[in-house]
Enzyme design. Sequence first.
Site, PDB file in Angstrom:
ATOM      1  N   HIS A  50       8.367 -12.993  -1.011  1.00 31.25           N
ATOM      2  CA  HIS A  50       8.699 -12.062  -2.096  1.00 31.25           C
ATOM      3  C   HIS A  50       9.589 -10.918  -1.593  1.00 31.25           C
ATOM      4  O   HIS A  50       9.396 -10.403  -0.492  1.00 31.25           O
ATOM      5  CB  HIS A  50       7.421 -11.506  -2.741  1.00 31.25           C
ATOM      6  CG  HIS A  50       6.727 -12.529  -3.593  1.00 31.25           C
ATOM      7  ND1 HIS A  50       5.396 -12.426  -3.955  1.00 31.25           N
ATOM      8  CD2 HIS A  50       7.188 -13.679  -4.153  1.00 31.25           C
ATOM      9  CE1 HIS A  50       5.072 -13.472  -4.703  1.00 31.25           C
ATOM     10  NE2 HIS A  50       6.142 -14.247  -4.836  1.00 31.25           N
ATOM     11  N   HIS A  53       5.231 -13.347   3.461  1.00 33.52           N
ATOM     12  CA  HIS A  53       5.628 -14.291   2.412  1.00 33.52           C
ATOM     13  C   HIS A  53       7.007 -13.908   1.899  1.00 33.52           C
ATOM     14  O   HIS A  53       7.540 -12.872   2.254  1.00 33.52           O
ATOM     15  CB  HIS A  53       4.592 -14.387   1.290  1.00 33.52           C
ATOM     16  CG  HIS A  53       4.387 -13.139   0.487  1.00 33.52           C
ATOM     17  ND1 HIS A  53       3.884 -11.975   1.025  1.00 33.52           N
ATOM     18  CD2 HIS A  53       4.601 -12.866  -0.832  1.00 33.52           C
ATOM     19  CE1 HIS A  53       3.795 -11.052   0.074  1.00 33.52           C
ATOM     20  NE2 HIS A  53       4.231 -11.552  -1.058  1.00 33.52           N
ATOM     21  N   HIS A 108      -1.622 -16.607  -3.114  1.00 33.90           N
ATOM     22  CA  HIS A 108      -0.607 -15.765  -3.769  1.00 33.90           C
ATOM     23  C   HIS A 108       0.719 -16.537  -3.816  1.00 33.90           C
ATOM     24  O   HIS A 108       1.351 -16.638  -4.864  1.00 33.90           O
ATOM     25  CB  HIS A 108      -0.480 -14.465  -2.983  1.00 33.90           C
ATOM     26  CG  HIS A 108       0.557 -13.518  -3.475  1.00 33.90           C
ATOM     27  ND1 HIS A 108       0.485 -12.903  -4.705  1.00 33.90           N
ATOM     28  CD2 HIS A 108       1.705 -13.061  -2.897  1.00 33.90           C
ATOM     29  CE1 HIS A 108       1.552 -12.113  -4.859  1.00 33.90           C
ATOM     30  NE2 HIS A 108       2.300 -12.198  -3.782  1.00 33.90           N
ATOM     31  N   ASP A 156       0.129  -9.966   0.658  1.00 34.44           N
ATOM     32  CA  ASP A 156      -0.426  -9.873  -0.694  1.00 34.44           C
ATOM     33  C   ASP A 156      -1.578 -10.859  -0.905  1.00 34.44           C
ATOM     34  O   ASP A 156      -1.947 -11.153  -2.042  1.00 34.44           O
ATOM     35  CB  ASP A 156       0.659 -10.143  -1.745  1.00 34.44           C
ATOM     36  CG  ASP A 156       1.672  -9.010  -1.827  1.00 34.44           C
ATOM     37  OD1 ASP A 156       1.490  -7.987  -1.136  1.00 34.44           O
ATOM     38  OD2 ASP A 156       2.655  -9.154  -2.582  1.00 34.44           O
ATOM     39  N   ASP A 180       9.863  -7.827  -2.144  1.00 35.97           N
ATOM     40  CA  ASP A 180       9.296  -6.540  -1.715  1.00 35.97           C
ATOM     41  C   ASP A 180       8.633  -6.620  -0.331  1.00 35.97           C
ATOM     42  O   ASP A 180       8.040  -5.649   0.131  1.00 35.97           O
ATOM     43  CB  ASP A 180       8.316  -5.993  -2.766  1.00 35.97           C
ATOM     44  CG  ASP A 180       7.119  -6.887  -2.999  1.00 35.97           C
ATOM     45  OD1 ASP A 180       7.292  -8.113  -3.155  1.00 35.97           O
ATOM     46  OD2 ASP A 180       5.981  -6.376  -3.020  1.00 35.97           O
ATOM     47  N   HIS A 181       8.750  -7.778   0.323  1.00 39.15           N
ATOM     48  CA  HIS A 181       8.224  -7.925   1.704  1.00 39.15           C
ATOM     49  C   HIS A 181       9.317  -8.278   2.709  1.00 39.15           C
ATOM     50  O   HIS A 181       9.097  -8.175   3.907  1.00 39.15           O
ATOM     51  CB  HIS A 181       7.087  -8.958   1.734  1.00 39.15           C
ATOM     52  CG  HIS A 181       5.938  -8.529   0.864  1.00 39.15           C
ATOM     53  ND1 HIS A 181       4.775  -7.981   1.364  1.00 39.15           N
ATOM     54  CD2 HIS A 181       5.815  -8.485  -0.493  1.00 39.15           C
ATOM     55  CE1 HIS A 181       3.987  -7.639   0.365  1.00 39.15           C
ATOM     56  NE2 HIS A 181       4.601  -7.933  -0.778  1.00 39.15           N
ATOM     57  N   HIS A 194       0.122  -3.643  -0.003  1.00 42.08           N
ATOM     58  CA  HIS A 194       0.333  -2.636  -1.053  1.00 42.08           C
ATOM     59  C   HIS A 194      -0.787  -1.606  -1.071  1.00 42.08           C
ATOM     60  O   HIS A 194      -1.932  -1.916  -0.725  1.00 42.08           O
ATOM     61  CB  HIS A 194       0.362  -3.292  -2.444  1.00 42.08           C
ATOM     62  CG  HIS A 194       1.578  -4.113  -2.717  1.00 42.08           C
ATOM     63  ND1 HIS A 194       2.691  -3.620  -3.360  1.00 42.08           N
ATOM     64  CD2 HIS A 194       1.866  -5.404  -2.430  1.00 42.08           C
ATOM     65  CE1 HIS A 194       3.605  -4.576  -3.469  1.00 42.08           C
ATOM     66  NE2 HIS A 194       3.130  -5.673  -2.907  1.00 42.08           N
TER      67      HIS A 194
HETATM   68 FE    FE Z   1       4.100  -7.621  -2.834  1.00 42.02          FE
HETATM   69 ZN    ZN Z   2       3.965 -10.872  -3.130  1.00 36.74          ZN
END
Ligand code: FE
Ligand code: ZN
Length: 254
Positions: A58, A56, A115, A132, A60-61, A171
């Site tokens: 975001h 996805h 998400h 996530d 942090d990915h 995560h």
């Molecule tokens: Fe994340």
């Molecule tokens: Zn995420």
Amino acid sequence: MAPRVVPVPCLRDNYAYLVHAPGSREALVVDPSEAEPVLAALARESLTLSAVLCTHHHHDHVGGNEGLLAVFPGLTVVASAHDRGRVPCTTRTMNDGDVMTFAGLEARAIAVPGHTLGAVAYVIDDAVFTGDTMFVAGCGRLFEGTPAMMHESLSHKIARLPPETRVYCGHEYTQSNVRFALAVEPDNEALQALAERARAARERGEPTVPSTVAAEIQHNPFLRVAIPHVAARYGAADPVHVLGAMRAEKDDFR
Ligand code: FE
Ligand code: ZN
């Protein structure tokens, strides 16, 4: 043959994953939060990188996409078609059910909105990368999707993969998820056993991934919303309603 999967801890509690066929030096990476730890892991494992799969949009990915592309200019960067324009450096998009081969490995995309609306999981042989959408003993926050979408993604898509499927999530949230899950189901023995295993793994500095689909069905409260004693806690029989109430409770759980 089942791929080898190497978790690469990134940022504070993210995992990127190097995936390669045994005997092959060519790898793909799922969700590179940042480039440096992925490059270090590739060097350590004597692997080269040919593709990036993003679950996805975001940051942090996908934060490492640009840095990896700078080192491997021919890199294929894959995202869901829905995320076109919001995953940096995308070169190919996949829709629900599409199968493509990267680094000699066949990857199937399954749309798992909840998400985010574009969230996708990738199934590679006996492994699923859930981003996530599903964590060990938990699920992601509903930033864009609805409880109905998340329920469909979890119970009707991920939980219906073969039970032995290895689950690799985005995560390391297992211990805090287990605390919440035990509040929902204090008498769940699979959950009590997971709490102990997770504590021991983290004490040794090891990740709690992979889990399996079979194990998640036993201990993940968000997959257990149709079970009467779980539903009773939320005073509802409809699994979608239970999931919504459970996710809202988890949002404020400390
Ligand atoms: Fe994340
Ligand atoms: Zn995420």
